[in-house]
Design an enzyme around this catalytic site. Structure first.
Site, PDB file in Angstrom:
ATOM      1  N   VAL A 126      -6.530  -4.024   1.737  1.00  0.00           N
ATOM      2  CA  VAL A 126      -5.532  -5.078   1.937  1.00  0.00           C
ATOM      3  C   VAL A 126      -4.706  -5.267   0.670  1.00  0.00           C
ATOM      4  O   VAL A 126      -3.471  -5.373   0.719  1.00  0.00           O
ATOM      5  CB  VAL A 126      -6.206  -6.395   2.349  1.00  0.00           C
ATOM      6  CG1 VAL A 126      -5.188  -7.532   2.401  1.00  0.00           C
ATOM      7  CG2 VAL A 126      -6.874  -6.242   3.713  1.00  0.00           C
ATOM      8  N   ASP A 127      -5.361  -5.308  -0.474  1.00  0.00           N
ATOM      9  CA  ASP A 127      -4.633  -5.415  -1.744  1.00  0.00           C
ATOM     10  C   ASP A 127      -3.666  -4.246  -1.922  1.00  0.00           C
ATOM     11  O   ASP A 127      -2.514  -4.424  -2.329  1.00  0.00           O
ATOM     12  CB  ASP A 127      -5.618  -5.431  -2.912  1.00  0.00           C
ATOM     13  CG  ASP A 127      -6.187  -6.814  -3.180  1.00  0.00           C
ATOM     14  OD1 ASP A 127      -5.569  -7.808  -2.769  1.00  0.00           O
ATOM     15  OD2 ASP A 127      -7.257  -6.900  -3.808  1.00  0.00           O
TER      16      ASP A 127
END
Length: 402
Positions: free
Chosen positions: A173-174
């Site tokens: 996600v990052d």
């Protein structure tokens, strides 16, 4: 270095990176890879949190930090001081892009929010990265990759059906948020050439995490329930996934009926699996996978991996080894492509970083700057860009401002 930088698409663009950890720094690294000058602002003593994560590389770097901070200068500034805040405002005035991922409202308290910095540079492109929608009820919640992987349904997509939900091996996600942020910044830079106006780009980890569900997400909406989990297998194509040869795993992707026939006749020498009415079509193979796959597993398990790979390639079937991370990074494929860059290190002798993953006019941009030591660029940047004298910089250092 200057000639090399001038040949890259973002040459002349200056990025002020106020972010920490991964999503923001990853975004800034992408821009740096493309030629932007990136100034990373860090706390004078602690630096970025990730300088203390992963394997130690010298006294101020780690494997985690180095993965997301190539092609940057490190300038140390205590943003809790009035003098430090003024230094950042002065740097923002000379920057094209600002990236920040402070907790909601924190950057405004320091006088470094978009509306505040817009007063010093009207055409500033300002990217705010947060955990959740900054206009919604969860605006103040901090964002963490693992939490969002759970909340966005990503963990429910991974692993075998018989296992609990499973996270990605990396902070996906990052990383996706960093890439989406870089895309938005590039679009804003392009638009600014026409309008001469800046933008406030707002990115949320949850939003980007939900995007990663992609076709599985749409399938869940259509069915009104979660899609089944198949681990390394494919939900609708058989045989397709990771299989075990006698001496190690490999990936086999049989995508159509013609490939399936060649697979059975030329690779595993089981023509009976072609003639069986249950397995003639992919739909039939998917419906009867519980019967078919044990037969395939048995045949593959008694053959050597290299022999299978040669047979599969000869039959025109996509395939490959399943390598460990170290094997992949040191493979001839990675070495020939120049995907790992080794640079001199003042404390360790040498250290490695990954190179940019793209080519421009056939050439992969090299790593122009190794990940920076904490504060290595402070004096030079403050002197060159802000005109501060050595005496003034020494005073600021003595006061703990830089």
């Amino acid at each position: 270095m200057s000639n090399l930088n001038s040949s890259l698409p973002l040459a002349g663009v200056r990025v002020l990176d106020l972010s920490r950890v991964l999503a923001g720094p990853w975004c800034a690294t992408v821009l740096g890879d493309l030629g932007a000058e990136v100034i990373k602002i860090e706390h004078p003593q602690r630096g970025d949190d990730t300088r203390d994560w992963g394997l130690r590389v010298g006294s101020t770097q780690t494997s985690y930090f180095n993965s997301a901070n190539r092609n940057k200068r490190s300038v140390t500034v205590d943003l809790q001081t009035a003098e430090g805040q003024q230094i950042v405002r002065d740097l923002a005035k000379q920057s094209d892009v600002v990236i920040q991922n402070f907790k909601f409202g924190g950057v405004e308290k320091m006088g470094l929010g978009y509306e505040q910095l817009k007063q010093v540079r009207e055409d500033l492109i300002y990217c705010s990265i947060s955990g959740y929608d900054r206009t919604g009820p969860e605006a103040t919640r901090p964002g963490y990759d693992l939490v969002v992987q759970g909340e966005a349904g990503l963990m429910a997509l991974n692993g075998e059906a018989s296992q609990p939900p499973l996270k990605f091996g990396v902070a996906a996600v990052d990383l996706f948020t960093g890439m989406y942020s870089a895309q938005a910044i590039l679009a804003a830079l392009f638009e600014r050439q026409r309008t001469r106006k800046g933008r406030h780009i707002e990115m949320a980890l949850f939003d980007c995490g939900l995007m990663i569900t992609s076709y599985y997400g749409l399938e869940a909406l259509m069915k009104g329930e979660d899609p089944l989990r198949f681990g390394n297998a494919h939900p609708s194509i058989v045989p397709y996934g990771v299989f075990n040869a006698e001496d190690g795993p490999l990936v086999i992707t049989v995508g159509n009926n013609g490939q399936y026939e060649r697979f059975c006749r030329e690779v595993i020498e089981r023509p009976d699996l072609v003639d069986d009415e249950r397995f003639r079509t992919n739909i039939g193979r998917a419906e009867n996978r519980a019967t078919l796959l044990p037969e395939i597993d048995r045949e593959l398990g008694r053959r050597k991996r290299q022999d299978l790979l040669e047979r599969l390639r000869g039959a025109g079937i996509p395939c490959g080894e399943v390598l460990g991370v170290h094997e992949a990074l040191t493979s001839k494929r990675a070495t020939d492509a120049g995907l790992v860059s080794t640079h001199d290190h003042p404390e360790c002798g040498s250290a490695s970083v990954l190179a940019p993953p793209y080519r421009l006019d056939g050439v992969r941009p090299p790593v122009r700057r190794a990940p920076p030591q904490l504060g290595e660029g402070t004096a030079d940047v403050l002197n060159t860009l802000l005109g501060l004298s050595d005496e003034r910089i020494a005073q600021l250092k003595a006061a703990g401002v830089v």
